[in-house]
Write an enzyme that holds these catalytic residues in place. Structure first.
Site, PDB file in Angstrom:
ATOM      1  N   CYS A  82       0.839  -1.205   0.000  1.00 13.26           N
ATOM      2  CA  CYS A  82       0.000   0.000   0.000  1.00 13.26           C
ATOM      3  C   CYS A  82       0.878   1.261   0.000  1.00 13.26           C
ATOM      4  O   CYS A  82       1.554   1.535  -0.976  1.00 13.26           O
ATOM      5  CB  CYS A  82      -0.994  -0.033   1.158  1.00 13.26           C
ATOM      6  SG  CYS A  82      -2.339   1.175   0.981  1.00 13.26           S
ATOM      7  N   HIS A 191      -3.612  -5.221  -0.486  1.00 16.57           N
ATOM      8  CA  HIS A 191      -3.270  -5.717   0.852  1.00 16.57           C
ATOM      9  C   HIS A 191      -3.289  -7.241   0.853  1.00 16.57           C
ATOM     10  O   HIS A 191      -4.348  -7.846   1.012  1.00 16.57           O
ATOM     11  CB  HIS A 191      -4.263  -5.189   1.884  1.00 16.57           C
ATOM     12  CG  HIS A 191      -4.120  -3.741   2.179  1.00 16.57           C
ATOM     13  ND1 HIS A 191      -3.285  -3.262   3.164  1.00 16.57           N
ATOM     14  CD2 HIS A 191      -4.681  -2.657   1.608  1.00 16.57           C
ATOM     15  CE1 HIS A 191      -3.343  -1.934   3.195  1.00 16.57           C
ATOM     16  NE2 HIS A 191      -4.178  -1.543   2.257  1.00 16.57           N
ATOM     17  N   GLU A 193      -2.392  -9.218   3.140  1.00 17.09           N
ATOM     18  CA  GLU A 193      -2.820  -9.717   4.452  1.00 17.09           C
ATOM     19  C   GLU A 193      -4.341  -9.730   4.602  1.00 17.09           C
ATOM     20  O   GLU A 193      -4.871 -10.338   5.532  1.00 17.09           O
ATOM     21  CB  GLU A 193      -2.173  -8.891   5.570  1.00 17.09           C
ATOM     22  CG  GLU A 193      -2.784  -7.528   5.828  1.00 17.09           C
ATOM     23  CD  GLU A 193      -2.372  -6.447   4.827  1.00 17.09           C
ATOM     24  OE1 GLU A 193      -2.774  -5.287   5.032  1.00 17.09           O
ATOM     25  OE2 GLU A 193      -1.643  -6.756   3.863  1.00 17.09           O
TER      26      GLU A 193
END
Length: 211
Positions: A82, A191, A193
């Protein structure tokens, strides 16, 4: 045993990144840290973050992390997420601030008026799941199907000055670069994650990557 430093410069979302890496790399030591010495000792470095580019650069400087991040990006496997991809470039329209200048190019804001294929108005920030087209082969794409969906939250995107840097692209009103790579650096706008199995696979690939 691999040691991973997740750089803490006050930009959020660090613990979820660390937990995801721990999940895919059993036995690795994952440390969320603002200590430049930890970055120097680590085998791998991850720079995640959410927020604004001016805050990012200010906090890196204020916490004494700027030089440590530059060294890590030059010397060891480095993953930006990001804001962690945007900071690599020379300049950002967000706040009209310089980035780290590691990669040539700039960070741009999405146009105010964008429309989807059906003509509907698209909102900024770009928030949600979107397909990622793999522009070039890379070890971090191993086991991830082209056009897999990843989770995005952003109003700005990177515009590399060299096409050779582009590892993936995505379309949201306009096509934009969603992943870049050079040598030991891989960085993504999305992202991993928060991106289910595809994201976990990318993080696992990073932990096995030896550029």
């Amino acid at each position: 045993m691999s040691t991973v430093a997740v750089v803490d410069y006050g930009m959020g979302n660090l613990r979820s990144v660390a937990k995801a890496i721990e999940h895919v790399a059993a036995g690795a030591t994952v440390k969320v840290t603002a200590d430049p010495a930890d970055l120097a000792r680590a085998d791998r470095v991850v720079v995640p973050g959410q927020g604004a580019m001016p805050d990012c650069m200010e906090e890196l400087t204020a916490r004494g992390l700027l030089e440590a991040v530059l060294r890590a990006a030059a010397e060891k496997p480095f993953l930006g997420i990001c804001i962690g991809v945007q900071m690599l470039f020379q300049h950002s329209e967000e706040g009209n601030v310089p980035g780290l200048g590691i990669l040539p190019g700039r960070v741009c804001r999405f146009p105010a008026a964008m429309h989807g294929p059906d003509g509907s108005r698209l909102k900024v920030p770009h928030m949600g799941w979107n397909q990622v087209a793999q522009v070039r082969a890379h070890p971090l794409w191993d086991g991830i199907a082209d056009q897999s969906r990843f989770y995005f939250v952003h109003s700005y995107y990177v515009e590399p000055a060299e096409q050779s840097l582009v590892a993936a692209s995505t379309c949201y009103g306009i096509p934009f670069t969603s992943a870049v790579t050079r040598d030991n650096i891989f960085a993504v706008q999305f992202h991993p994650e928060k991106s289910a199995q595809a994201g976990l696979r990318l993080l696992g690939n990073f932990m096995r990557w030896n550029p």
